[in-house]
Design an enzyme around this catalytic site. Sequence first.
Site, PDB file in Angstrom:
ATOM      1  N   ARG A 136      20.004  41.041  -6.886  1.00 30.93           N
ATOM      2  CA  ARG A 136      20.796  41.116  -8.124  1.00 30.93           C
ATOM      3  C   ARG A 136      19.937  41.161  -9.371  1.00 30.93           C
ATOM      4  O   ARG A 136      20.444  41.078 -10.484  1.00 30.93           O
ATOM      5  CB  ARG A 136      21.714  39.885  -8.208  1.00 30.93           C
ATOM      6  CG  ARG A 136      22.748  39.830  -7.125  1.00 30.93           C
ATOM      7  CD  ARG A 136      23.318  38.440  -6.977  1.00 30.93           C
ATOM      8  NE  ARG A 136      24.124  37.997  -8.102  1.00 30.93           N
ATOM      9  CZ  ARG A 136      25.405  38.290  -8.276  1.00 30.93           C
ATOM     10  NH1 ARG A 136      26.031  39.041  -7.388  1.00 30.93           N
ATOM     11  NH2 ARG A 136      26.063  37.836  -9.310  1.00 30.93           N
ATOM     12  N   HIS A 180      16.881  37.149  -5.769  1.00 31.52           N
ATOM     13  CA  HIS A 180      18.181  36.859  -6.380  1.00 31.52           C
ATOM     14  C   HIS A 180      19.306  37.573  -5.614  1.00 31.52           C
ATOM     15  O   HIS A 180      20.297  38.007  -6.190  1.00 31.52           O
ATOM     16  CB  HIS A 180      18.167  37.312  -7.852  1.00 31.52           C
ATOM     17  CG  HIS A 180      18.929  36.417  -8.781  1.00 31.52           C
ATOM     18  ND1 HIS A 180      18.328  35.524  -9.637  1.00 31.52           N
ATOM     19  CD2 HIS A 180      20.262  36.280  -9.001  1.00 31.52           C
ATOM     20  CE1 HIS A 180      19.258  34.889 -10.339  1.00 31.52           C
ATOM     21  NE2 HIS A 180      20.434  35.322  -9.965  1.00 31.52           N
ATOM     22  N   ARG A 197      23.647  45.393 -14.399  1.00 37.58           N
ATOM     23  CA  ARG A 197      24.835  45.397 -13.525  1.00 37.58           C
ATOM     24  C   ARG A 197      25.889  46.329 -14.119  1.00 37.58           C
ATOM     25  O   ARG A 197      26.793  45.903 -14.841  1.00 37.58           O
ATOM     26  CB  ARG A 197      25.362  43.983 -13.338  1.00 37.58           C
ATOM     27  CG  ARG A 197      24.332  43.115 -12.632  1.00 37.58           C
ATOM     28  CD  ARG A 197      24.829  41.747 -12.261  1.00 37.58           C
ATOM     29  NE  ARG A 197      23.722  40.973 -11.714  1.00 37.58           N
ATOM     30  CZ  ARG A 197      23.598  39.651 -11.822  1.00 37.58           C
ATOM     31  NH1 ARG A 197      24.513  38.959 -12.436  1.00 37.58           N
ATOM     32  NH2 ARG A 197      22.559  39.047 -11.289  1.00 37.58           N
ATOM     33  N   THR A 230      14.578  29.228 -12.293  1.00 34.03           N
ATOM     34  CA  THR A 230      14.735  30.610 -11.805  1.00 34.03           C
ATOM     35  C   THR A 230      13.966  31.578 -12.710  1.00 34.03           C
ATOM     36  O   THR A 230      14.153  31.595 -13.920  1.00 34.03           O
ATOM     37  CB  THR A 230      16.230  30.980 -11.758  1.00 34.03           C
ATOM     38  OG1 THR A 230      16.867  30.044 -10.880  1.00 34.03           O
ATOM     39  CG2 THR A 230      16.427  32.392 -11.218  1.00 34.03           C
ATOM     40  N   TYR A 279      31.443  41.242  -8.949  1.00 34.60           N
ATOM     41  CA  TYR A 279      30.480  40.323  -9.570  1.00 34.60           C
ATOM     42  C   TYR A 279      29.799  39.466  -8.488  1.00 34.60           C
ATOM     43  O   TYR A 279      28.594  39.235  -8.511  1.00 34.60           O
ATOM     44  CB  TYR A 279      31.156  39.420 -10.615  1.00 34.60           C
ATOM     45  CG  TYR A 279      30.216  38.336 -11.062  1.00 34.60           C
ATOM     46  CD1 TYR A 279      29.109  38.649 -11.849  1.00 34.60           C
ATOM     47  CD2 TYR A 279      30.375  37.021 -10.628  1.00 34.60           C
ATOM     48  CE1 TYR A 279      28.192  37.670 -12.195  1.00 34.60           C
ATOM     49  CE2 TYR A 279      29.466  36.037 -10.977  1.00 34.60           C
ATOM     50  CZ  TYR A 279      28.380  36.372 -11.760  1.00 34.60           C
ATOM     51  OH  TYR A 279      27.461  35.405 -12.079  1.00 34.60           O
ATOM     52  N   LYS A 311      11.838  29.381  -8.481  1.00 38.52           N
ATOM     53  CA  LYS A 311      12.729  30.260  -7.699  1.00 38.52           C
ATOM     54  C   LYS A 311      12.546  31.713  -8.156  1.00 38.52           C
ATOM     55  O   LYS A 311      12.640  32.002  -9.343  1.00 38.52           O
ATOM     56  CB  LYS A 311      14.183  29.832  -7.902  1.00 38.52           C
ATOM     57  CG  LYS A 311      15.219  30.694  -7.169  1.00 38.52           C
ATOM     58  CD  LYS A 311      16.603  30.049  -7.240  1.00 38.52           C
ATOM     59  CE  LYS A 311      17.659  30.835  -6.500  1.00 38.52           C
ATOM     60  NZ  LYS A 311      18.211  31.953  -7.236  1.00 38.52           N
ATOM     61  N   GLN A 333      19.515  23.727 -10.908  1.00 33.97           N
ATOM     62  CA  GLN A 333      18.810  24.985 -11.218  1.00 33.97           C
ATOM     63  C   GLN A 333      18.853  25.241 -12.714  1.00 33.97           C
ATOM     64  O   GLN A 333      19.889  25.091 -13.352  1.00 33.97           O
ATOM     65  CB  GLN A 333      19.482  26.151 -10.470  1.00 33.97           C
ATOM     66  CG  GLN A 333      18.921  27.529 -10.811  1.00 33.97           C
ATOM     67  CD  GLN A 333      19.660  28.211 -11.940  1.00 33.97           C
ATOM     68  OE1 GLN A 333      20.864  28.012 -12.096  1.00 33.97           O
ATOM     69  NE2 GLN A 333      18.951  28.994 -12.738  1.00 33.97           N
TER      70      GLN A 333
HETATM   71  C1  LIG Z   1      27.791  35.246  -7.748  1.00 33.74           C
HETATM   72  C2  LIG Z   1      26.370  34.778  -7.774  1.00 33.74           C
HETATM   73  C3  LIG Z   1      25.937  33.987  -8.830  1.00 33.74           C
HETATM   74  C4  LIG Z   1      24.609  33.544  -8.879  1.00 33.74           C
HETATM   75  N1  LIG Z   1      24.223  32.702  -9.885  1.00 33.74           N
HETATM   76  C5  LIG Z   1      22.967  32.209  -9.896  1.00 33.74           C
HETATM   77  C6  LIG Z   1      22.581  31.243 -10.866  1.00 33.74           C
HETATM   78  O1  LIG Z   1      23.378  30.828 -11.710  1.00 33.74           O
HETATM   79  N2  LIG Z   1      21.293  30.798 -10.826  1.00 33.74           N
HETATM   80  C7  LIG Z   1      20.382  31.239  -9.890  1.00 33.74           C
HETATM   81  O2  LIG Z   1      19.237  30.807  -9.904  1.00 33.74           O
HETATM   82  N3  LIG Z   1      20.742  32.131  -8.949  1.00 33.74           N
HETATM   83  C8  LIG Z   1      22.004  32.612  -8.929  1.00 33.74           C
HETATM   84  N4  LIG Z   1      22.368  33.484  -7.925  1.00 33.74           N
HETATM   85  C9  LIG Z   1      21.401  33.842  -6.881  1.00 33.74           C
HETATM   86  C10 LIG Z   1      21.460  32.841  -5.724  1.00 33.74           C
HETATM   87  O3  LIG Z   1      20.978  31.580  -6.091  1.00 33.74           O
HETATM   88  C11 LIG Z   1      20.633  33.321  -4.527  1.00 33.74           C
HETATM   89  O4  LIG Z   1      19.296  33.557  -4.920  1.00 33.74           O
HETATM   90  C12 LIG Z   1      21.207  34.579  -3.870  1.00 33.74           C
HETATM   91  O5  LIG Z   1      22.603  34.576  -3.892  1.00 33.74           O
HETATM   92  C13 LIG Z   1      20.718  34.674  -2.435  1.00 33.74           C
HETATM   93  O6  LIG Z   1      21.186  35.817  -1.797  1.00 33.74           O
HETATM   94  P1  LIG Z   1      22.505  35.841  -0.873  1.00 33.74           P
HETATM   95  O7  LIG Z   1      23.667  35.853  -1.815  1.00 33.74           O
HETATM   96  O8  LIG Z   1      22.361  37.114  -0.144  1.00 33.74           O
HETATM   97  O9  LIG Z   1      22.483  34.605  -0.009  1.00 33.74           O
HETATM   98  C14 LIG Z   1      23.691  33.936  -7.857  1.00 33.74           C
HETATM   99  C15 LIG Z   1      24.142  34.727  -6.807  1.00 33.74           C
HETATM  100  C16 LIG Z   1      25.454  35.153  -6.745  1.00 33.74           C
HETATM  101  C17 LIG Z   1      25.894  35.975  -5.562  1.00 33.74           C
END
Ligand SMILES: Cc1cc2nc3c(=O)[nH]c(=O)nc-3n(C[C@H](O)[C@H](O)[C@H](O)COP(=O)(O)O)c2cc1C
Length: 382
Positions: free
Chosen positions: A284, A281, A167, A158, A28, A257, A130
């Site tokens: 993701r 993201h 996923r 976001t 995850y 974002k 956020q």
């Molecule tokens: C486990 C996980 C949970 C995340 N949850 C959110 C979230 O709740 N809200 C959001 O805007 N982005 C979320 N993101 C995205 C992050 O804010 C960010 O854009 C991203 O992790 C950046 O890439 P990096 O993990 O390679 O640094 C999440 C990322 C991960 C890895």
Amino acid sequence: MGADLRCYNIADLRERARKRLPLGIWEYAERGVEDEGGMARNRAAFDAITFRPRVLRGVSEIDPSTEIFGQRIPFPLAVAPTGAAGLMWHKGDAALARAAAMAGVPFVISSASTMDLEQIAEAGGWQWFQLYLWEDRTLSHAVVEKAWQLGCEALFVTLDLPVPPNREYIQRNGFGTPFKLNARNTLDVLTHPRWLAGVMGRYMLEGGIPTQANLPDRLRAKVTKGAPPGALFKQDDLNWDGAKELRDRWPGKFVLKGILHPEDAERALAMGADGIVVSNHGGRALDSSIGTMDALPAIVSAVGGRMTVFLDSGVRRGSDVVKAVAAGADAVLVGRAPLYGLAAFGEPGVARALDLLQAEPRGTMAMIGARSVAEVKAALTA
Ligand SMILES: Cc1cc2nc3c(=O)[nH]c(=O)nc-3n(C[C@H](O)[C@H](O)[C@H](O)COP(=O)(O)O)c2cc1C
């Protein structure tokens, strides 16, 4: 174990996290979507950038500090919002926030946090919030209002998940929501006793598995039960008018974002946003997404210097931070890097990740002959 935790780069922290977490939680945190092409392109875009170093510049004094929204921070980085940090470590959101505060960098609280905003706010430091919109919009407005009351100075909305991401591994591992123990995940959890005792066990002693903390009591659902009507995130109907409404309601700094197109960046500027995050993201959301460092130059040409441009997705090294800033970003956000530290060691692990992400850029700056962020900005063209 010393303060270096015997982890000498983010990859070491990643390896420790991988071993500690059950596979379902690990995947995850770590994985992207579908075939993970977006994640690969994020890294490929960083790796393709090289510097032509300058010498004899007298680099005994390196100053990586920069100004964001009128405040000086010690290095150009903020901790990205990551929901479910509470599954990586007991009360993980607060551990992230405290470590960010100690390092002097901003922390973005996720809408999907498993701790109350009040508890996270107690960690101190410079906090932002956020937002994902809940289906019941009055709920979203109430949470945003609360975040402002608690001192969050910037709102990050976001935009890159208009529909839920694909996923597949979540279904394969049997770790979906509603969370249920089944044959696939029970063995996984039981074979990670430190996580089971240190994270899940502590929650059970305190009364149960964490809930989506930002919902009012009447809507809170244990992840074992599934969300009641109105309590699911839903923003497939959000458009520029809806974003403008959010802008007009929010008295602080307003950031969009998940921007990858220069025309969207221009539109964000025109509607009164103070900043954008060039982000996919972390690979993701849309798998066939452009790498963020590939998207950055056109966006900087369109709006750079007129609004704050953050970049995230794939930052693992100090040199990545320097590359992003050299290509025109004002600062980076890091998501997984601090989460690896969190999952491996709790707050000291996050501190270690931030320490590395402060020390490494200094070294890169000295090596390329850039003594300040202003000089970094000239480094790719010099
Ligand atoms: C486990 C996980 C949970 C995340 N949850 C959110 C979230 O709740 N809200 C959001 O805007 N982005 C979320 N993101 C995205 C992050 O804010 C960010 O854009 C991203 O992790 C950046 O890439 P990096 O993990 O390679 O640094 C999440 C990322 C991960 C890895």
